[in-house]
Design a protein around this motif. Structure first.
Motif, PDB file in Angstrom:
ATOM      1  N   SER A   1       0.853  -0.975  -0.060  1.00  0.00           N
ATOM      2  CA  SER A   1       0.175   0.019  -0.049  1.00  0.00           C
ATOM      3  C   SER A   1       0.825   1.242   0.053  1.00  0.00           C
ATOM      4  CB  SER A   1      -0.954   0.218   1.379  1.00  0.00           C
ATOM      5  OG  SER A   1      -0.092   0.186   2.508  1.00  0.00           O
ATOM      6  N   GLU A   2       0.128   2.281  -0.348  1.00  0.00           N
ATOM      7  CA  GLU A   2       0.819   3.676  -0.167  1.00  0.00           C
ATOM      8  C   GLU A   2       1.499   3.923   1.108  1.00  0.00           C
ATOM      9  OE1 GLU A   2      -1.397   6.849  -1.979  1.00  0.00           O
ATOM     10  OE2 GLU A   2      -0.402   8.307  -0.556  1.00  0.00           O
ATOM     11  N   ALA A   3       0.870   3.630   2.253  1.00  0.00           N
ATOM     12  CA  ALA A   3       1.442   3.978   3.544  1.00  0.00           C
ATOM     13  C   ALA A   3       2.590   3.264   3.704  1.00  0.00           C
ATOM     14  CB  ALA A   3       0.113   3.852   4.455  1.00  0.00           C
ATOM     15  N   ASP A   4       2.215   1.622   3.429  1.00  0.00           N
ATOM     16  CA  ASP A   4       3.551   0.659   3.747  1.00  0.00           C
ATOM     17  C   ASP A   4       4.747   1.160   2.937  1.00  0.00           C
ATOM     18  OD1 ASP A   4       1.757  -0.579   5.591  1.00  0.00           O
ATOM     19  OD2 ASP A   4       1.424  -2.284   4.053  1.00  0.00           O
ATOM     20  N   ALA A   5       4.639   1.437   1.664  1.00  0.00           N
ATOM     21  CA  ALA A   5       5.746   2.041   0.863  1.00  0.00           C
ATOM     22  C   ALA A   5       6.350   3.077   1.509  1.00  0.00           C
ATOM     23  CB  ALA A   5       5.080   2.399  -0.536  1.00  0.00           C
ATOM     24  N   PHE A   6       5.529   4.182   2.024  1.00  0.00           N
ATOM     25  CA  PHE A   6       6.284   5.250   2.714  1.00  0.00           C
ATOM     26  C   PHE A   6       7.110   4.572   4.043  1.00  0.00           C
ATOM     27  CE2 PHE A   6       6.659   8.355   6.035  1.00  0.00           C
ATOM     28  CZ  PHE A   6       7.123   9.543   5.142  1.00  0.00           C
ATOM     29  N   ASP A   7       6.521   3.892   4.651  1.00  0.00           N
ATOM     30  CA  ASP A   7       7.269   3.371   6.021  1.00  0.00           C
ATOM     31  C   ASP A   7       8.517   2.683   5.520  1.00  0.00           C
ATOM     32  OD1 ASP A   7       5.400   4.485   7.615  1.00  0.00           O
ATOM     33  OD2 ASP A   7       4.143   2.854   7.841  1.00  0.00           O
ATOM     34  N   TYR A   8       8.235   1.631   4.692  1.00  0.00           N
ATOM     35  CA  TYR A   8       9.271   0.866   3.704  1.00  0.00           C
ATOM     36  C   TYR A   8      10.480   1.622   3.567  1.00  0.00           C
ATOM     37  CZ  TYR A   8      11.697  -2.649   0.892  1.00  0.00           C
ATOM     38  OH  TYR A   8      12.578  -3.358   0.121  1.00  0.00           O
ATOM     39  N   TRP A   9      10.209   2.770   2.757  1.00  0.00           N
ATOM     40  CA  TRP A   9      11.364   3.740   2.417  1.00  0.00           C
ATOM     41  C   TRP A   9      11.987   4.430   3.498  1.00  0.00           C
ATOM     42  CZ3 TRP A   9      11.985   8.952   3.194  1.00  0.00           C
ATOM     43  CH2 TRP A   9      12.763   9.664   2.533  1.00  0.00           C
ATOM     44  N   ARG A  10      10.992   4.872   4.439  1.00  0.00           N
ATOM     45  CA  ARG A  10      11.693   5.626   5.573  1.00  0.00           C
ATOM     46  C   ARG A  10      12.436   4.727   6.559  1.00  0.00           C
ATOM     47  NH1 ARG A  10       7.740   9.305   9.240  1.00  0.00           N
ATOM     48  NH2 ARG A  10       6.882   7.292   9.541  1.00  0.00           N
ATOM     49  N   ALA A  11      12.161   3.516   6.781  1.00  0.00           N
ATOM     50  CA  ALA A  11      12.906   2.638   7.590  1.00  0.00           C
ATOM     51  C   ALA A  11      14.343   2.612   6.923  1.00  0.00           C
ATOM     52  CB  ALA A  11      12.240   1.297   7.717  1.00  0.00           C
ATOM     53  N   ARG A  12      14.485   1.989   5.802  1.00  0.00           N
ATOM     54  CA  ARG A  12      15.576   1.969   5.086  1.00  0.00           C
ATOM     55  C   ARG A  12      16.489   3.112   4.673  1.00  0.00           C
ATOM     56  NH1 ARG A  12      14.872  -3.601   3.126  1.00  0.00           N
ATOM     57  NH2 ARG A  12      13.132  -3.808   4.728  1.00  0.00           N
TER      58      ARG A  12
END
Ligand code: C2E
Ligand code: MG
Ligand code: MG
Ligand code: MG
Length: 290
Positions: free
Chosen positions: A273-284
């Motif tokens: 999802s859009e929200a998960d993609a943002f979290d995935y990017w920010r974490a890394r």
């Protein structure tokens, strides 16, 4: 003779089964078309985002936007099925417009959440039918302006069939997309009848090697040869290469060693999802920079 065959078939029930099969297929196609029309009018579709990974540095360079549809009546319908119906029915034009706007809007929402532009882009898929029927360049221009997103952050993914269908129109479109600073990727590369001259004469930036070559290159020597050939072709034409369908670490490492630029596949991440993609990017991203 034919009548006799029909009689025999009828007796064995084959004609009935055939007729039912065709009828069911037509009914499903019809209900997908009408439900899809409804979904497009009322916001029933979403985009899922699959990370694109720089194979040499491990950084997330962007995401491919992939249409997803869960219908209250039909349940989950796979993109291969509803994209085909959208192409046959002409709905692909509004689907494609929606996808371009939604992808640009997602980038702008991520930027707002982060407080500044994320150093990532989003890839949007174009259908050859959409390219034939719609003014795709103006569509992107409007979507970018509406969202305030730089064209360099929106990559157009198109297939070879779109170029073969109408080379002059494709050429005009690709140069118009370059005027918007948009990168252009050739999707499913290797599966069509590649016109190698067009790779040279058209402003193409990226080749995406089709999953069918990548996923089996570890076992299938011929597939590995094709992947190597595409990589060296790309190098001499100054194109970047994305390998799709990377499902194992072994494949990721092999492609990294072969000098492949970017990778995409379940080994790294599934579409999310859009929200998960943002979290995935920010974490890394935090992990990489801290
Ligand atoms: P595509 O553009 O080649 O997208 C890649 C497909 O491979 C996606 O399937 C993705 O989920 C899948 N994939 C990625 N990594 C792996 C992997 O490691 N293993 C396997 N088995 N599959 C992987 P998806 O989302 O089902 O989409 C299928 C096709 O539907 C796309 O192929 C594209 O041609 C079309 N499509 C999807 N969204 C759109 C859209 O918004 N517009 C248009 N015109 N076509 C779209
Ligand atoms: Mg694609
Ligand atoms: Mg692809
Ligand atoms: Mg593909």
């Amino acid at each position: 003779k034919a009548q006799a065959a029909v009689k025999i078939a009828k007796r064995s029930g084959k004609v009935e089964i055939y007729r039912n099969g065709v009828l069911k297929e037509a009914q499903r196609r019809f209900s997908i078309e009408s439900r899809l029309r409804e979904a497009l009018a009322h916001g029933g579709l979403t985009l899922a985002y699959q990370p694109l990974i720089h194979l040499q540095t491990g950084e997330i360079t962007g995401f491919e936007a992939l249409a997803r549809w869960h219908d209250p009546e039909l349940g989950h319908v796979a993109p291969v099925e509803f994209i085909a119906v959208a192409e046959e029915s002409g709905l692909i034009t509004s689907l494609g417009r929606w996808a371009a706007y939604e992808a640009a809007q997602a980038l702008s929402r991520w930027d707002v959440r982060y407080g500044q532009p994320l150093p990532v882009g989003v890839n949007v898929n174009l259908s050859p039918i959409q390219m034939a029927r719609d003014d795709v360049a103006s569509m992107f221009e409007e979507a970018l302006r509406y969202s305030g997103i730089a064209g360099s952050r929106l990559t157009a993914e198109l297939t070879e069939s779109a170029i073969i269908a109408d080379p002059d129109k494709a050429r005009k479109l690709l140069f118009a997309l370059k005027d918007l600073q948009m990168p252009i990727a050739m999707d499913d590369f290797g599966t069509g009848f590649s016109n190698l001259a067009s790779l040279h004469s058209l402003p193409i930036d990226i080749l995406k090697i089709d999953r069918s070559f990548v996923s089996s290159m570890a076992e299938d020597h011929d597939k590995a040869v094709i992947v190597r050939t595409i990589l060296s072709l790309a190098e001499s034409l100054n194109l970047k290469v994305t390998a799709e369908g990377i499902e194992t670490q072994e494949l990721a490492l092999a492609l990294q060693q072969m000098g492949c630029w970017q990778g995409q596949g379940y080994y790294f991440a599934r579409p999310m999802s859009e929200a998960d993609a943002f979290d995935y990017w920010r974490a890394r991203w935090n992990f990489e920079t801290v």
